[in-house]
Scaffold this motif. Sequence first.
Motif, PDB file in Angstrom:
ATOM      1  N   ALA A 119      -6.311 -39.921 -15.678  1.00 55.38           N
ATOM      2  CA  ALA A 119      -5.491 -41.352 -15.408  1.00 55.38           C
ATOM      3  C   ALA A 119      -4.577 -41.510 -14.456  1.00 55.38           C
ATOM      4  O   ALA A 119      -3.923 -41.252 -13.690  1.00 55.38           O
ATOM      5  N   VAL A 120      -3.973 -39.951 -13.802  1.00 51.91           N
ATOM      6  CA  VAL A 120      -3.389 -39.123 -13.313  1.00 51.91           C
ATOM      7  C   VAL A 120      -3.621 -39.447 -11.936  1.00 51.91           C
ATOM      8  O   VAL A 120      -2.957 -39.565 -10.858  1.00 51.91           O
ATOM      9  N   GLY A 121      -4.342 -38.916 -11.775  1.00 50.25           N
ATOM     10  CA  GLY A 121      -4.897 -39.270 -10.549  1.00 50.25           C
ATOM     11  C   GLY A 121      -5.566 -40.356  -9.863  1.00 50.25           C
ATOM     12  O   GLY A 121      -5.354 -40.144  -8.805  1.00 50.25           O
ATOM     13  N   MET A 122      -5.434 -41.458 -10.881  1.00 49.30           N
ATOM     14  CA  MET A 122      -6.113 -42.246 -10.207  1.00 49.30           C
ATOM     15  C   MET A 122      -5.094 -43.114 -10.282  1.00 49.30           C
ATOM     16  O   MET A 122      -5.050 -43.290  -8.776  1.00 49.30           O
ATOM     17  N   PHE A 123      -3.700 -42.736 -10.327  1.00 44.97           N
ATOM     18  CA  PHE A 123      -2.513 -42.838  -9.943  1.00 44.97           C
ATOM     19  C   PHE A 123      -2.377 -42.139  -8.401  1.00 44.97           C
ATOM     20  O   PHE A 123      -1.056 -42.629  -7.776  1.00 44.97           O
ATOM     21  N   LEU A 124      -2.501 -41.196  -8.341  1.00 39.72           N
ATOM     22  CA  LEU A 124      -2.525 -40.519  -7.120  1.00 39.72           C
ATOM     23  C   LEU A 124      -3.296 -40.931  -6.203  1.00 39.72           C
ATOM     24  O   LEU A 124      -3.037 -41.098  -4.965  1.00 39.72           O
ATOM     25  N   GLY A 125      -4.349 -42.148  -6.658  1.00 43.43           N
ATOM     26  CA  GLY A 125      -5.007 -42.487  -5.461  1.00 43.43           C
ATOM     27  C   GLY A 125      -4.380 -43.756  -4.934  1.00 43.43           C
ATOM     28  O   GLY A 125      -4.848 -43.913  -3.835  1.00 43.43           O
TER      29      GLY A 125
ATOM     30  N   GLY B  76     -13.224 -37.139  -6.687  1.00 44.83           N
ATOM     31  CA  GLY B  76     -14.373 -38.559  -6.106  1.00 44.83           C
ATOM     32  C   GLY B  76     -13.487 -39.543  -6.746  1.00 44.83           C
ATOM     33  O   GLY B  76     -13.588 -41.027  -6.202  1.00 44.83           O
ATOM     34  N   ASN B  77     -12.613 -39.418  -8.130  1.00 45.76           N
ATOM     35  CA  ASN B  77     -12.256 -40.806  -9.340  1.00 45.76           C
ATOM     36  C   ASN B  77     -11.033 -40.727  -7.865  1.00 45.76           C
ATOM     37  O   ASN B  77     -10.529 -42.280  -7.884  1.00 45.76           O
ATOM     38  N   ILE B  78     -10.375 -40.206  -7.088  1.00 54.91           N
ATOM     39  CA  ILE B  78      -8.782 -40.723  -6.713  1.00 54.91           C
ATOM     40  C   ILE B  78      -9.543 -41.105  -5.276  1.00 54.91           C
ATOM     41  O   ILE B  78      -8.445 -42.131  -5.110  1.00 54.91           O
ATOM     42  N   LEU B  79     -10.579 -40.853  -4.656  1.00 47.72           N
ATOM     43  CA  LEU B  79     -10.563 -41.151  -3.261  1.00 47.72           C
ATOM     44  C   LEU B  79     -10.777 -42.469  -3.394  1.00 47.72           C
ATOM     45  O   LEU B  79     -10.766 -43.192  -2.503  1.00 47.72           O
ATOM     46  N   SER B  80     -12.319 -42.816  -4.300  1.00 44.18           N
ATOM     47  CA  SER B  80     -12.410 -43.982  -4.315  1.00 44.18           C
ATOM     48  C   SER B  80     -11.342 -44.761  -4.769  1.00 44.18           C
ATOM     49  O   SER B  80     -12.232 -46.274  -4.685  1.00 44.18           O
ATOM     50  N   ILE B  81     -10.758 -44.606  -5.725  1.00 39.73           N
ATOM     51  CA  ILE B  81      -9.739 -45.856  -6.408  1.00 39.73           C
ATOM     52  C   ILE B  81      -8.882 -45.784  -5.059  1.00 39.73           C
ATOM     53  O   ILE B  81      -8.725 -47.280  -4.765  1.00 39.73           O
ATOM     54  N   ALA B  82      -8.386 -45.274  -3.860  1.00 40.61           N
ATOM     55  CA  ALA B  82      -7.746 -45.832  -3.172  1.00 40.61           C
ATOM     56  C   ALA B  82      -7.946 -46.302  -2.069  1.00 40.61           C
ATOM     57  O   ALA B  82      -8.293 -46.879  -0.641  1.00 40.61           O
ATOM     58  N   PHE B  83      -9.796 -45.499  -1.741  1.00 43.39           N
ATOM     59  CA  PHE B  83     -10.596 -46.607  -0.881  1.00 43.39           C
ATOM     60  C   PHE B  83     -10.523 -48.250  -1.233  1.00 43.39           C
ATOM     61  O   PHE B  83     -10.635 -49.530  -0.185  1.00 43.39           O
ATOM     62  N   PHE B  84     -11.043 -47.907  -2.595  1.00 44.91           N
ATOM     63  CA  PHE B  84     -11.284 -49.872  -3.510  1.00 44.91           C
ATOM     64  C   PHE B  84     -10.358 -51.114  -2.909  1.00 44.91           C
ATOM     65  O   PHE B  84      -9.851 -51.363  -2.522  1.00 44.91           O
ATOM     66  N   ASN B  85      -8.986 -50.008  -2.728  1.00 53.59           N
ATOM     67  CA  ASN B  85      -7.868 -50.650  -3.207  1.00 53.59           C
ATOM     68  C   ASN B  85      -8.077 -51.453  -1.381  1.00 53.59           C
ATOM     69  O   ASN B  85      -7.269 -52.414  -1.665  1.00 53.59           O
ATOM     70  N   PHE B  86      -8.245 -50.012  -0.403  1.00 51.28           N
ATOM     71  CA  PHE B  86      -7.670 -50.883   0.140  1.00 51.28           C
ATOM     72  C   PHE B  86      -8.786 -51.595   0.799  1.00 51.28           C
ATOM     73  O   PHE B  86      -8.576 -52.631   1.538  1.00 51.28           O
ATOM     74  N   ALA B  87     -10.134 -51.400   0.238  1.00 50.72           N
ATOM     75  CA  ALA B  87     -11.096 -52.329   1.356  1.00 50.72           C
ATOM     76  C   ALA B  87     -10.693 -54.057   0.470  1.00 50.72           C
ATOM     77  O   ALA B  87     -11.626 -54.695   0.820  1.00 50.72           O
ATOM     78  N   GLY B  88     -10.511 -53.445  -0.683  1.00 52.95           N
ATOM     79  CA  GLY B  88     -10.442 -55.019  -1.962  1.00 52.95           C
ATOM     80  C   GLY B  88      -9.657 -55.467  -1.187  1.00 52.95           C
ATOM     81  O   GLY B  88      -9.435 -56.266  -0.827  1.00 52.95           O
ATOM     82  N   ILE B  89      -8.464 -55.521  -0.921  1.00 46.09           N
ATOM     83  CA  ILE B  89      -7.362 -56.344   0.110  1.00 46.09           C
ATOM     84  C   ILE B  89      -7.879 -56.499   1.433  1.00 46.09           C
ATOM     85  O   ILE B  89      -7.818 -58.038   1.803  1.00 46.09           O
TER      86      ILE B  89
END
Length: 375
Positions: free
Chosen positions: A51-57, A269-282
């Motif tokens: 979860a910490v990694g997810m927030f880092l993303g 992969g989890n950290i980078l994917s959450i970052a790109f996913f948020n950007f792409a979703g917005i």
Amino acid sequence: MAWTKYQFCLAAMMLITGSINTLSAKWADGFRAEGCNGSQKHLFNHPFLQAVGMFLGEVSCLAVFYMILCHDRRRTEPQMAPVRKFNSFLFLPPALCDMTATSIMYIALNLTSASSFQMLRGAVVIFTGLLSVAFLGRRLITSQWVGIFLTICGLVVVGLADFVSGNHDEKHKLSQVLTGDLLIIVAQIIVAIQMVLEEKFVYKHDVHPLQAVGTEGMFGFIILSLLLIPMYYIPVGSFGGNPRGVLEDALDAFCQIGIKPLIFLALLGNILSIAFFNFAGISVTKEISATTRMVLDSLRTIVIWIVSLSVGWEHFHGLQILGFFILLLGAALYNGLHKLILAKLPWCKERMEEDFERNRLLTENKDSINVSPCN
């Protein structure tokens, strides 16, 4: 209207990175490695560190926001609105909800299948709808109530699929799988509270979505990182899933990562994917529509399910397909996708025009007319 290449890239990015987000977390959970002090091989069961990694993303979204802002300011005619001043602590309550829900979901992902995890997240529709009625004073239309009912039916079908399928084994018994499913649903209640808090207190300040995600991520990252210290000493027995039997053994996680570098790859992969996913979703919401974002978010469940079947993480069961389509239909009705489809039908379009004209004549003194004849 046909999509541009840029819009296609955004849609593909959202679908792919959204799928990678769940799959990489599940991949990390499946690794076995020795821990610190030569402990025996055990599963990488560290949901709070994940979860910490997810927030880092999510924090990286803040960096992306300022990069985009800096690039925009160099233009002759800037297109982005000036950054509004706001109290960052407005994001603290939703960040706490996000932190709690994310941690619970990572615990649940250790217990249930990746596809069920993704499908059951659709329960957020139920609780968001009910809480928006109770606390935001919103009135749901008939199609939204039907969507909530179908979502409940879909959740029952998915839970039944886990009950009768072979997706549980010696490591994950039936009771653990069902516990994981229930934890995911509990997490969606917290996610719904987060959404209501954001709508009531945050969105009215007109904060850029990337800035909002990044600010929440910053709070979540700092608070949960600090909580890892007391978690290292809180005994929970076998529930902890680590040799010391504590709530979270971050040192054990780092030892496992050092011994098995593929775990680091999965977490990255989890950290980078959450970052790109948020950007792409917005960006999809801005460039195409919020409805398209909802459809893509639902489609990634299919990708996760197909990959999980291909690598042998779970077994095929027809009830999962039925549950998925019921959940998809429920989400579509709740989000008004049927209106876009019906509006393109000639008979419905003519009816809408006739109703609009009739209401215009009857309410000529009103500034706006809201007509929804095809609910």
